[in-house]
Design a protein around this motif. Structure first.
Motif, PDB file in Angstrom:
ATOM      1  N   ALA A  43       0.774  -1.189   0.033  1.00 17.04           N
ATOM      2  CA  ALA A  43      -0.083   0.010  -0.098  1.00 17.04           C
ATOM      3  C   ALA A  43       1.045   1.148   0.012  1.00 17.04           C
ATOM      4  N   GLN A  44       2.016   1.208   0.675  1.00 21.05           N
ATOM      5  CA  GLN A  44       2.886   2.323   0.778  1.00 21.05           C
ATOM      6  C   GLN A  44       3.529   2.599  -0.668  1.00 21.05           C
ATOM      7  N   SER A  47       0.605   4.333  -2.722  1.00 20.78           N
ATOM      8  CA  SER A  47       0.571   5.603  -2.233  1.00 20.78           C
ATOM      9  C   SER A  47       1.609   6.541  -2.693  1.00 20.78           C
ATOM     10  N   SER A  48       2.812   6.171  -2.637  1.00 24.84           N
ATOM     11  CA  SER A  48       3.764   6.816  -3.247  1.00 24.84           C
ATOM     12  C   SER A  48       3.760   6.922  -4.719  1.00 24.84           C
ATOM     13  N   LEU A  51       0.942   9.816  -5.449  1.00 25.13           N
ATOM     14  CA  LEU A  51       1.610  10.974  -5.091  1.00 25.13           C
ATOM     15  C   LEU A  51       2.394  11.538  -5.988  1.00 25.13           C
ATOM     16  N   PHE A 103      -5.464   3.776   2.943  1.00 24.71           N
ATOM     17  CA  PHE A 103      -5.521   4.879   2.182  1.00 24.71           C
ATOM     18  C   PHE A 103      -6.503   5.938   2.568  1.00 24.71           C
ATOM     19  N   GLU A 104      -6.194   7.246   2.579  1.00 23.58           N
ATOM     20  CA  GLU A 104      -7.103   8.310   2.774  1.00 23.58           C
ATOM     21  C   GLU A 104      -7.908   8.474   1.539  1.00 23.58           C
ATOM     22  N   ARG A 105      -7.449   8.277   0.306  1.00 25.02           N
ATOM     23  CA  ARG A 105      -8.507   8.183  -0.825  1.00 25.02           C
ATOM     24  C   ARG A 105      -9.558   7.155  -0.985  1.00 25.02           C
ATOM     25  N   LEU A 139      -9.038   4.710  -5.704  1.00 20.66           N
ATOM     26  CA  LEU A 139      -8.086   3.396  -6.067  1.00 20.66           C
ATOM     27  C   LEU A 139      -9.003   2.309  -6.299  1.00 20.66           C
TER      28      LEU A 139
END
Length: 383
Positions: A43-44, A47-48, A51, A103-105, A139
């Motif tokens: 997940a990281q 996310s990266s 971004l 995730f925030e999204r 996502l």
């Protein structure tokens, strides 16, 4: 396990990717449902990537494993297909909950069957939905719709589904996270001298022979199905990357476009593969869209999509998703200039011909987008 010294290679630049995550990375030990242990690092990475302006679609296994924890008595070996479908239905919510916590999204669940991807109209609908979800900043998490599938849960189904989704959304690369470092020249679980292959230029019979069966009790796919998926992705011009999702140092390097694993190269570029398919896919007999000179110039000179305003007529019978010929009408007759996949049926194209894209919904009562043929679905003849 084999020769697993950390040697890194560069991953070519990419903008859109599919990440396939196997059950072996999500299932908790002892049949206890799902575990975030390895999912967090993946997940990281996602996310990266987002971004950095990239787009990622996750194809995630694990629904059946999640369902087993809810109703363990239904998880006996050799369980009937209906039971396994019930487990998948129970586990889908848990699977989405697992991904959403990272995730925030918003995380969007997309359930597909192979029928969705074989049927041309449903294929277009699935692609439009996925691309819209990406455009909205969500996502998408894709899984096979096991609950209503009429086929049994097949070996490596989500590997192959991931390859199909990669082609569906015009991805640049397919990442397959597994519990082994990549493709070896022998079985690393039984042969300590097995060597990791950092790159595969061609998936010939000798490479396929290196792949064994499934090494996990919870996963349904082995290395061979991953190579089959890589072959499908490669046919669409998409490279496949195999890596060990259980090794955090390997996952961290992916953020920097560095790979410890196996890169399987596509035979041709993604654009070349797409254009080749568009050029050679069979046309519907007599299916033509007639355009004016202005539309022909925009297609040839500007790489534009075909809009209804430049359409003069639709000829023959064709449905949404069919391959049609695009011809320009002149004093000397009609000249074929392109071919592509129509977003609308012949009847609908005739109704919206010459009108503005904003009028489509008021004319038809529905709207599949402002293009009659999107530029990604069109190839110029003679180019």
């Amino acid at each position: 396990m084999g020769n697993d010294s950390l040697s890194l290679q560069a991953i070519p630049s990419w903008r859109r990717a599919v990440l396939k995550v196997g059950s072996s990375l999500l299932a908790a030990d002892g049949g206890g449902g799902l575990s975030p242990r390895f999912a967090l690092g993946l997940a990281q990475f996602v996310s990266s990537s987002v971004l950095a302006g990239r787009e990622v679609v996750i194809v995630s296994s694990g629904a059946v494993a999640a369902g087993r924890a809810i109703l363990p008595r239904a998880a006996e070996a050799g369980a009937a297909m209906a039971q396994r479908q019930a487990l998948a239905a129970l586990g889908q919510a848990r699977l989405i909950e697992l991904w959403q916590r990272f995730f925030e999204r918003p995380v969007a669940q997309v359930l597909l069957t192979h029928d969705d991807l074989r049927n041309r109209r449903r294929y277009l609908n699935a692609r439009a939905t996925l691309k819209e979800l990406l455009a909205l900043g969500t996502l998408p998490v894709v899984n096979e719709n096991d609950t209503v599938s009429v086929d049994e849960l097949k070996l490596g189904d989500n590997d192959n589904l991931a390859a199909i989704v990669a082609a569906l959304i015009d991805a640049d690369v397919l990442f397959i996270a597994t519990d082994i470092d990549g493709l070896y020249d022998a079985n690393p679980r039984t042969n300590p001298g097995a060597k990791l292959l950092p790159e595969v230029l061609e998936l010939g019979p000798e490479v396929l022979a290196m792949a064994g069966g499934s090494g996990s009790a919870v996963g349904t796919g082995g290395m061979r199905t991953k190579l089959e998926a890589a072959a499908k992705a490669g046919a669409a011009g998409i490279d496949t990357v195999l890596f060990n999702g259980r090794r955090p140092e390997v996952v961290r390097e992916l953020v920097h476009d560095r790979l410890h694993g196996t890169r399987i190269r596509a035979a041709r570029s993604r654009i070349a593969a797409r254009k080749y398919w568009l050029r050679h896919a069979p046309l519907e007999r007599g299916a033509r869209i007639v355009v004016d000179a202005g539309a022909a110039g925009a297609l040839a000179g500007k790489g534009a999509s075909l809009l209804p305003g430049g359409v003069l007529a639709a000829e023959g019978e064709f449905r949404r998703g069919d391959m049609v010929e695009v011809v320009v009408r002149g004093q000397a007759g009609d000249s074929a200039i392109a071919r592509g996949i129509s977003q609308y049926s012949a009847v609908d194209v005739g109704r919206i011909a010459g009108r503005h894209s904003r009028d489509i919904e008021s004319i038809l009562g529905y709207n599949y987008g402002g293009n009659v043929i999107h530029r990604d679905d069109l190839v110029l003849l003679g180019s």
